[in-house]
Design a protein around this motif. Structure first.
Motif, PDB file in Angstrom:
ATOM      1  N   ALA A 125     -63.146  38.990   2.761  1.00 10.74           N
ATOM      2  CA  ALA A 125     -64.409  38.606   3.401  1.00 10.74           C
ATOM      3  C   ALA A 125     -65.365  39.791   3.336  1.00 10.74           C
ATOM      4  O   ALA A 125     -65.007  40.900   3.739  1.00 10.74           O
ATOM      5  CB  ALA A 125     -64.164  38.204   4.843  1.00 10.74           C
TER       6      ALA A 125
ATOM      7  N   VAL B 100     -62.813  28.304   0.082  1.00  7.43           N
ATOM      8  CA  VAL B 100     -62.993  28.760   1.459  1.00  7.43           C
ATOM      9  C   VAL B 100     -64.480  28.933   1.714  1.00  7.43           C
ATOM     10  O   VAL B 100     -65.207  29.459   0.857  1.00  7.43           O
ATOM     11  CB  VAL B 100     -62.266  30.102   1.712  1.00  7.43           C
ATOM     12  CG1 VAL B 100     -62.702  30.718   3.036  1.00  7.43           C
ATOM     13  CG2 VAL B 100     -60.757  29.899   1.693  1.00  7.43           C
TER      14      VAL B 100
ATOM     15  N   ASP C 290     -61.120  41.566   5.472  1.00  6.90           N
ATOM     16  CA  ASP C 290     -59.902  40.768   5.663  1.00  6.90           C
ATOM     17  C   ASP C 290     -59.601  39.943   4.415  1.00  6.90           C
ATOM     18  O   ASP C 290     -60.501  39.398   3.777  1.00  6.90           O
ATOM     19  CB  ASP C 290     -60.051  39.821   6.855  1.00  6.90           C
ATOM     20  CG  ASP C 290     -59.942  40.536   8.183  1.00  6.90           C
ATOM     21  OD1 ASP C 290     -59.655  41.757   8.175  1.00  6.90           O
ATOM     22  OD2 ASP C 290     -60.161  39.879   9.221  1.00  6.90           O
TER      23      ASP C 290
ATOM     24  N   PHE D 174     -54.489  30.351  -0.998  1.00  5.46           N
ATOM     25  CA  PHE D 174     -55.125  30.899   0.201  1.00  5.46           C
ATOM     26  C   PHE D 174     -54.270  32.031   0.784  1.00  5.46           C
ATOM     27  O   PHE D 174     -53.061  32.102   0.554  1.00  5.46           O
ATOM     28  CB  PHE D 174     -55.296  29.816   1.274  1.00  5.46           C
ATOM     29  CG  PHE D 174     -56.119  28.637   0.837  1.00  5.46           C
ATOM     30  CD1 PHE D 174     -57.485  28.763   0.603  1.00  5.46           C
ATOM     31  CD2 PHE D 174     -55.523  27.400   0.641  1.00  5.46           C
ATOM     32  CE1 PHE D 174     -58.240  27.680   0.209  1.00  5.46           C
ATOM     33  CE2 PHE D 174     -56.269  26.309   0.257  1.00  5.46           C
ATOM     34  CZ  PHE D 174     -57.629  26.442   0.025  1.00  5.46           C
TER      35      PHE D 174
ATOM     36  N   ALA E 186     -61.277  25.538   4.557  1.00  5.49           N
ATOM     37  CA  ALA E 186     -60.193  26.093   3.742  1.00  5.49           C
ATOM     38  C   ALA E 186     -59.406  24.898   3.220  1.00  5.49           C
ATOM     39  O   ALA E 186     -58.475  24.416   3.871  1.00  5.49           O
ATOM     40  CB  ALA E 186     -59.308  27.035   4.546  1.00  5.49           C
TER      41      ALA E 186
ATOM     42  N   MET F 259     -54.726  30.955   6.663  1.00  7.63           N
ATOM     43  CA  MET F 259     -56.141  30.640   6.472  1.00  7.63           C
ATOM     44  C   MET F 259     -56.401  29.180   6.854  1.00  7.63           C
ATOM     45  O   MET F 259     -55.784  28.264   6.308  1.00  7.63           O
ATOM     46  CB  MET F 259     -56.544  30.895   5.018  1.00  7.63           C
ATOM     47  CG  MET F 259     -58.035  30.784   4.739  1.00  7.63           C
ATOM     48  SD  MET F 259     -59.065  31.911   5.706  1.00  7.63           S
ATOM     49  CE  MET F 259     -58.232  33.474   5.472  1.00  7.63           C
TER      50      MET F 259
ATOM     51  N   ILE G  57     -67.056  30.548   4.683  1.00  8.84           N
ATOM     52  CA  ILE G  57     -67.134  31.357   5.903  1.00  8.84           C
ATOM     53  C   ILE G  57     -68.561  31.313   6.437  1.00  8.84           C
ATOM     54  O   ILE G  57     -69.515  31.531   5.681  1.00  8.84           O
ATOM     55  CB  ILE G  57     -66.739  32.828   5.627  1.00  8.84           C
ATOM     56  CG1 ILE G  57     -65.308  32.904   5.110  1.00  8.84           C
ATOM     57  CG2 ILE G  57     -66.900  33.674   6.890  1.00  8.84           C
ATOM     58  CD1 ILE G  57     -64.868  34.308   4.731  1.00  8.84           C
TER      59      ILE G  57
ATOM     60  N   VAL H 293     -62.643  36.066  10.971  1.00  5.73           N
ATOM     61  CA  VAL H 293     -62.307  37.090   9.979  1.00  5.73           C
ATOM     62  C   VAL H 293     -63.268  38.262  10.139  1.00  5.73           C
ATOM     63  O   VAL H 293     -64.415  38.098  10.563  1.00  5.73           O
ATOM     64  CB  VAL H 293     -62.381  36.539   8.536  1.00  5.73           C
ATOM     65  CG1 VAL H 293     -61.304  35.497   8.290  1.00  5.73           C
ATOM     66  CG2 VAL H 293     -63.759  35.965   8.247  1.00  5.73           C
TER      67      VAL H 293
ATOM     68  N   VAL I 244     -64.151  31.029   9.622  1.00  4.99           N
ATOM     69  CA  VAL I 244     -63.842  30.129   8.506  1.00  4.99           C
ATOM     70  C   VAL I 244     -64.264  28.708   8.878  1.00  4.99           C
ATOM     71  O   VAL I 244     -63.821  28.160   9.889  1.00  4.99           O
ATOM     72  CB  VAL I 244     -62.343  30.173   8.160  1.00  4.99           C
ATOM     73  CG1 VAL I 244     -62.014  29.167   7.062  1.00  4.99           C
ATOM     74  CG2 VAL I 244     -61.937  31.579   7.741  1.00  4.99           C
TER      75      VAL I 244
ATOM     76  N   ILE J 212     -58.685  36.776   2.329  1.00  3.16           N
ATOM     77  CA  ILE J 212     -58.870  35.332   2.532  1.00  3.16           C
ATOM     78  C   ILE J 212     -58.218  34.510   1.419  1.00  3.16           C
ATOM     79  O   ILE J 212     -58.031  33.304   1.569  1.00  3.16           O
ATOM     80  CB  ILE J 212     -60.375  34.963   2.621  1.00  3.16           C
ATOM     81  CG1 ILE J 212     -61.103  35.317   1.333  1.00  3.16           C
ATOM     82  CG2 ILE J 212     -61.023  35.621   3.831  1.00  3.16           C
ATOM     83  CD1 ILE J 212     -62.558  34.836   1.318  1.00  3.16           C
TER      84      ILE J 212
END
Length: 445
Positions: A322, A341, A373, A359, A331, A363, A343, A369, A328, A375
């Motif tokens: 991220a 994904v 981080d 993933f 996902a 997740m 965000i 997040v 999130v 993802i």
């Protein structure tokens, strides 16, 4: 009584009148009065003779009509029509006078999906027809099931209808706008001035570190220079916002786009300093951008498409992180993006990561997040030609160029600063032209 004296009175009066020049003037002045009286007397006489009787004879004769030469042109030409609420392709074509049953049969049996042929309110449809109402072709931009824009092109070639899948020759020009803010609704003012949604989204992000675009008030002014992509002389898409100037609260803010390479760029002030900081992280550390934002020829679908993000070239299994804090929102696995994904970083900004091989553990939608981080991992799921990460940035659900709206802005080298000065001088001249105009300009292509 001496009657002879009485007879001499009128004679002497007439003699005096004839011998006095003022008397003649009085007589002349009185003539119109006598004329009026006389006319009244004549008009008042109702005993008028009957008009003479006239025999009328009717004559009928056949005349030869002139030779009619039709003014209807059979030469095809392109025309643009804006889609109205409730329009279908058939209804819009009928409004344009197209009654070609063959074209309707093609649309009904088209190999293109019905969703791809659905029209949206306000979009522009280009139609090739003639004065006789014959249809030869049509084209328009639409979103496919992957959320990306594709050029829908249908044409008649050698008597046969077909959906065109050939790459299109396009031309890029500079468009300009100058907008005086006369009310507090900045978005509505920009829309009425013909500023495209994606350009408005870019403008909204450029100066976020200094002020909010929504804070502009009456008396402020915006000058813009941006790219328009033309196909056969008609605009079909827009590229980057090249230069922006905002006069707000007595201060002037300027930003100039500078391309780092053929696929990415960022915004700098007149001195070559970055306008905004951007995210702290790249989603794929150390990877290069292999395909930038803008119109691209799709290698799988073999058609012109609007690439609404950037692609990072990397091998399968490369970690994806991220680039900023967020929550999130999605996902899951989709048809076009594969493992994807999304965000959400703020109320208006979100980022998308497509074609993941898998993933990161745990997740799921709703997970918080932090920047950096893990993802997921780079892959080639969905509609993809090979391993890479497709990365998008959306502002109010409108895709914008990630390299200008969110990614970290690099400093310029000495060589880049020289190139920046050369390009910014030309853009500054365009902004100066707009600045000196006494009225709002809607278009100066």
């Amino acid at each position: 009584m001496d009657y002879r004296k009485l007879l001499k009175l009128p004679q002497s009066c007439v003699h005096r009148l004839m011998n006095h020049h003022l008397s003649w003037l009085g007589l002349a002045a009185s003539l119109p009065l006598f004329g009026v009286v006389t006319a009244f007397a004549v008009a008042g006489n109702g005993d008028q003779p009957e008009p003479p009787h006239v025999d009328v004879e009717t004559v009928t004769q056949r005349l030869a009509l002139p030779v009619y030469t039709s003014s209807i042109s059979t030469t095809p030409y392109w025309r643009d029509e804006q889609v109205q609420r409730g329009d279908t392709l058939g209804r819009l074509l009928n409004r344009l006078g197209v009654g070609n049953g063959e074209a309707q049969r093609f649309l009904n049996s088209s190999p293109l999906s019905k969703n791809l042929l659905k029209l949206k309110d306000g979009q522009t449809l280009s139609v090739q027809t003639n004065d006789a109402g014959e249809l030869f072709g049509l084209r328009f931009l639409n979103d496919d099931e992957n959320g990306e824009q594709v050029m829908v092109a249908i044409e008649k070639a050698n008597g046969q209808w077909r959906a065109s899948a050939d790459p299109l020759e396009t031309q890029t020009i500079q468009s300009m706008r100058s907008i005086d803010i006369e009310s507090d609704g900045v978005g509505a003012v920009l829309s009425r001035a013909g500023v495209p949604p994606e350009i408005r989204a870019q403008l909204n992000e450029i100066f976020t570190d200094r002020f909010e675009l929504a804070s502009l008030k009456q008396g402020d002014r915006i000058n813009l220079v941006f790219e328009s992509l033309l196909f056969n002389g008609s605009p079909i898409a827009n590229g980057n916002l090249l230069a922006a100037e905002v006069e707000h609260g007595g201060q002037s803010y300027r930003a100039y786009y500078f391309a780092h390479d053929s696929e990415s760029g960022a915004y700098y002030d007149e001195n070559g300093n970055p306008i905004k900081k951007g995210f702290n992280e790249q989603p794929v550390r150390g990877a290069r951008i292999s395909s930038g934002y803008g119109m691209r020829y799709h290698p799988v679908l073999h058609s012109l498409r609007m690439h609404k993000g950037v692609d990072y070239a990397a091998v399968t299994g490369t970690p994806i992180v991220a680039p900023a804090d967020g929550i999130v929102a999605t996902a899951e696995t989709e048809n076009g993006y594969g493992n994807v994904v999304v965000i959400r970083h703020s109320a208006k900004m979100s980022t998308l990561y497509g074609h993941m091989s898998r993933f990161a553990p745990g997740m799921h939608a709703g997970k918080s997040v932090k920047a950096g981080d893990l993802i997921g991992y780079v892959g080639s799921t969905g509609r993809s030609t090979g391993p890479h990460l497709h990365f998008e940035v959306r502002i109010n659900n409108e895709a914008v160029d990630p390299s200008t709206a969110a990614l970290p802005t690099p400093g310029l080298s000495a060589q880049q600063r020289l190139a920046f000065r050369q390009s910014s001088v030309k853009l500054s001249a365009n902004l100066k032209l707009l600045r000196e105009l006494p009225v709002t300009v809607a278009q100066l292509d």
